[in-house]
Scaffold this active site. Structure first.
Site, PDB file in Angstrom:
ATOM      1  CD  GLU A   2      11.725  -0.621  10.305  1.00 14.27           C
ATOM      2  OE1 GLU A   2      12.452   0.081  11.017  1.00 14.27           O
ATOM      3  OE2 GLU A   2      11.884  -1.840  10.150  1.00 14.27           O
ATOM      4  CB  CYS A  36      12.479   8.804   9.268  1.00 18.11           C
ATOM      5  SG  CYS A  36      13.556   7.653   8.399  1.00 18.11           S
ATOM      6  CE  LYS A  95      -2.126   3.026   2.065  1.00 18.37           C
ATOM      7  NZ  LYS A  95      -1.930   4.441   1.706  1.00 18.37           N
ATOM      8  CD  GLU A 155       9.323  12.568  12.210  1.00 15.43           C
ATOM      9  OE1 GLU A 155       8.203  12.073  12.417  1.00 15.43           O
ATOM     10  OE2 GLU A 155      10.239  11.977  11.613  1.00 15.43           O
TER      11      GLU A 155
HETATM   12  P1  NAD Z   1       1.825   8.431   7.923  1.00 13.67           P
HETATM   13  O1  NAD Z   1       1.966   7.620   9.155  1.00 13.67           O
HETATM   14  O2  NAD Z   1       0.843   9.526   7.921  1.00 13.67           O
HETATM   15  O3  NAD Z   1       1.446   7.508   6.671  1.00 13.67           O
HETATM   16  C1  NAD Z   1       2.217   6.378   6.334  1.00 13.67           C
HETATM   17  C2  NAD Z   1       1.357   5.404   5.573  1.00 13.67           C
HETATM   18  O4  NAD Z   1       0.328   4.930   6.447  1.00 13.67           O
HETATM   19  C3  NAD Z   1       0.652   5.967   4.343  1.00 13.67           C
HETATM   20  O5  NAD Z   1       0.688   4.999   3.316  1.00 13.67           O
HETATM   21  C4  NAD Z   1      -0.771   6.162   4.833  1.00 13.67           C
HETATM   22  O6  NAD Z   1      -1.734   6.066   3.794  1.00 13.67           O
HETATM   23  C5  NAD Z   1      -0.920   4.989   5.784  1.00 13.67           C
HETATM   24  N1  NAD Z   1      -1.981   5.151   6.795  1.00 13.67           N
HETATM   25  C6  NAD Z   1      -2.494   6.297   7.286  1.00 13.67           C
HETATM   26  N2  NAD Z   1      -3.487   6.014   8.180  1.00 13.67           N
HETATM   27  C7  NAD Z   1      -3.564   4.665   8.249  1.00 13.67           C
HETATM   28  C8  NAD Z   1      -4.365   3.767   9.013  1.00 13.67           C
HETATM   29  N3  NAD Z   1      -5.290   4.209   9.860  1.00 13.67           N
HETATM   30  N4  NAD Z   1      -4.170   2.442   8.855  1.00 13.67           N
HETATM   31  C9  NAD Z   1      -3.220   1.991   8.008  1.00 13.67           C
HETATM   32  N5  NAD Z   1      -2.451   2.778   7.253  1.00 13.67           N
HETATM   33  C10 NAD Z   1      -2.608   4.110   7.375  1.00 13.67           C
HETATM   34  O7  NAD Z   1       3.301   8.926   7.582  1.00 13.67           O
HETATM   35  P2  NAD Z   1       3.768   9.884   6.413  1.00 13.67           P
HETATM   36  O8  NAD Z   1       3.313  11.258   6.754  1.00 13.67           O
HETATM   37  O9  NAD Z   1       3.387   9.284   5.108  1.00 13.67           O
HETATM   38  O10 NAD Z   1       5.362   9.761   6.528  1.00 13.67           O
HETATM   39  C11 NAD Z   1       6.122  10.496   7.413  1.00 13.67           C
HETATM   40  C12 NAD Z   1       6.492   9.672   8.635  1.00 13.67           C
HETATM   41  O11 NAD Z   1       7.164   8.473   8.247  1.00 13.67           O
HETATM   42  C13 NAD Z   1       7.465  10.418   9.524  1.00 13.67           C
HETATM   43  O12 NAD Z   1       7.105  10.239  10.873  1.00 13.67           O
HETATM   44  C14 NAD Z   1       8.788   9.726   9.215  1.00 13.67           C
HETATM   45  O13 NAD Z   1       9.753   9.883  10.212  1.00 13.67           O
HETATM   46  C15 NAD Z   1       8.352   8.318   9.040  1.00 13.67           C
HETATM   47  N6  NAD Z   1       9.359   7.509   8.315  1.00 13.67           N
HETATM   48  C16 NAD Z   1      10.091   6.553   8.998  1.00 13.67           C
HETATM   49  C17 NAD Z   1      11.088   5.813   8.328  1.00 13.67           C
HETATM   50  C18 NAD Z   1      11.937   4.770   9.052  1.00 13.67           C
HETATM   51  O14 NAD Z   1      12.638   4.002   8.383  1.00 13.67           O
HETATM   52  N7  NAD Z   1      11.929   4.700  10.373  1.00 13.67           N
HETATM   53  C19 NAD Z   1      11.318   6.041   6.968  1.00 13.67           C
HETATM   54  C20 NAD Z   1      10.573   7.013   6.318  1.00 13.67           C
HETATM   55  C21 NAD Z   1       9.582   7.734   6.999  1.00 13.67           C
END
Ligand code: NAD
Length: 497
Positions: A267, A301, A192, A400
């Site tokens: 992650e 991140c 997804k 963040e």
């Molecule tokens: P997000 O958590 O808003 O979304 C991530 C994914 O989750 C998207 O595909 C979104 O559609 C999905 N999602 C949203 N609500 C959901 C639900 N209720 N159930 C299941 N899936 C759902 O994050 P973002 O804004 O897309 O990305 C930024 C975040 O990702 C930051 O916190 C960043 O630090 C983190 N990140 C972490 C890593 C790592 O390796 N640790 C790498 C990249 C990004």
């Protein structure tokens, strides 16, 4: 679409986008939304729609998980010798590499990434896929156990259909980090992508189909988090789940998987520190940290977002950073000469601006004010790099931000620096900068996080585990031999003699 003033897209990219509304791929076939719902993905550099894509419903997700389960049970993927599976995976790596300019441009357009960086992400996908593919052919899956009075051994099997949910900041690279070990281990996958950046995942699924990848092994389900993502995380047919994104959504995914007793890798976000001692080359260190915080417009991140600097070099260091940040060329992501593109959408720009405001309201000094940036001819979501300074209890030093904003503070001793670095709920990645390698190792091991880097930030060689602790991650880690083992379940077999 590219605007009148922006560079022309490659014909292959135009051709791909012309097939909109873009469907997912399930069981090797185009998967359109059963509710008919579509949404648009935007070019962050111009704010204009690029293409409509299908938003898959819970029923569609169910079909995708069934397709992955069917492929796992019937296609022979899970049971074929690793070298045969490896040949197919190498074919995919070769195809992605051959299409690198196309995928790189799609990714740059969709994410707002500088094109050269997007091309680097595509190469990283290829390298990751090859790394795990080769590893899976050489590691032992059976171990004999020396137990008196018994013949005994353990054997490792793939789990079955594995779910993956990805964020928008490194869509294609993270797909590589996530699915490569799962596929190499013989699992099937349901991906997804984030609703802001679904294009490269859809392109990948089509490419896999074109090169004859077995149907149902790689399924891509575009859609929203609330509907499509939630349906995937709550699906009882998923045998293993991997989520990359924010801690807030990570909690929801962990809860849903917990209810189904499905193991989940989470992650999550970070609030990394860079600890800079007085024996560094000030100008060089400032340049490297400015490069890190402006890379991908600070939407990284593991970024160093808190710069903790020894008080004896603090004012020199801040002056160097300020000059270098002001010199960063902000521009449209597909134009050569741009060093930093836009953030991903209007909401993210608003998030960055609101943290600058809230941070100052709580007493932080704006060393470099930042704010919205104008790029002539492009009405995208641009922000200027910013520097705040002050107490580490400030909201801008604790939460963040996910933009090109660093927070400065000074320290007097090594102990104080370590305590300041650890003054956070997150635990993803920090760095220490010094020419004293003894001190570097001491500080690196004292900072509470999954990863510590010395005289560098954002370092990801294949073979070094990368993962977070505390609010930055649970049960996870990528890029190493442990990751491959995560995608096998272990079984013991024993016969009393
Ligand atoms: P997000 O958590 O808003 O979304 C991530 C994914 O989750 C998207 O595909 C979104 O559609 C999905 N999602 C949203 N609500 C959901 C639900 N209720 N159930 C299941 N899936 C759902 O994050 P973002 O804004 O897309 O990305 C930024 C975040 O990702 C930051 O916190 C960043 O630090 C983190 N990140 C972490 C890593 C790592 O390796 N640790 C790498 C990249 C990004």
């Amino acid at each position: 679409m590219a605007t009148a003033t922006s560079p022309r897209l490659l014909p292959e990219v135009e051709k791909f986008l012309a097939t909109a509304p873009l469907a997912g791929v399930v069981g090797g076939k185009d998967a359109v939304s059963s509710t008919g719902e579509t949404m648009a993905t935007l070019d962050p550099g111009s704010g204009a729609p690029i293409a409509e894509f299908h938003v898959l419903s819970a029923d569609d997700v169910d079909r995708a998980v069934q397709a992955a389960a069917h492929a796992f049970a019937k296609s022979g993927w899970a049971t074929m010798p690793p070298n045969e599976r490896g040949a197919i995976l190498h074919r995919l790596a070769d195809a992605v590499e051959k299409h690198k300019p196309i995928i790189g441009q799609i990714e740059a357009l969709d994410v707002g990434k500088i094109q050269a960086h997007a091309l680097g992400d595509v190469q990283n996908f290829v390298d990751t896929l090859r790394y795990f593919t080769d590893m899976a052919q050489h590691v032992q899956r059976r171990s004999t156990l020396a137990v008196r009075g018994h013949e005994a051994w353990t054997v490792r099997h793939p789990w079955g259909p594995c779910g993956f949910i990805f964020p928008w900041n490194f869509p294609f690279l993270l797909i590589g980090w996530g699915i490569s070990p799962a596929l190499a281990a013989g699992n099937t996958v349901v991906i997804k992508p984030a609703e802001d950046t679904p294009l490269s995942a859809i392109y990948l699924a089509r490419l896999a189909r074109e090169i004859g990848f077995p149907d149902g092994v790689i399924n891509v389900i575009p859609g929203t988090g609330r509907v499509t993502g939630a349906a995937l995380t709550g699906h009882p047919g998923i045998r293993r789940m991997s989520f990359t994104g924010s801690p807030e959504v990570g909690r929801l995914v962990g809860e849903a998987c917990g209810r189904n007793l499905v193991p989940a890798k989470l992650e999550l976000g970070g609030k990394g520190a860079a600890v800079v001692f007085q024996d560094v080359d000030v100008a060089e260190t400032a340049q490297k940290l400015v490069n890190a915080i402006t890379f991908n417009a600070g939407q990284v991140c593991c970024d160093a977002t808190r710069w903790l600097v020894h008080k004896s070099i603090y004012s020199d260091f801040v002056a160097e950073c300020k000059t270098r940040m002001q010199a960063v060329k902000i521009g449209y992501q597909l134009e050569s000469g741009s060093a930093m593109g836009p953030v991903v959408n209007a909401k993210q720009r608003e998030r960055v601006l609101s943290y600058l405001k809230k941070g100052q309201e709580q007493g932080a000094e704006a060393v470099l004010a930042g704010g919205a940036a104008e790029v002539p001819g492009h009405h995208g979501f641009y922000v200027k790099p910013a520097l705040l300074a002050g107490s580490l209890d400030n909201i801008a030093a604790q939460e963040e931000i996910f933009g090109p904003v660093a927070y400065l503070a000074s320290f007097s001793s090594e102990e104080e620096a370590v305590a300041m670095a650890n003054h956070t709920d997150y635990g993803l990645a920090n760095s220490v900068w010094t020419s004293d390698l003894g001190r570097a190792a001491r500080v690196a091991e004292s900072m509470v996080a999954g990863n510590s880097w010395i005289n560098a930030h954002n370092v990801f060689p294949h073979g070094v585990p990368y993962g977070g602790v505390n609010k930055s991650g649970v049960g996870g880690g990528v890029l190493s031999v442990e990751t491959l083992y995560d995608y096998w379940r272990s079984q013991s077999v024993v016969r009393p003699l």
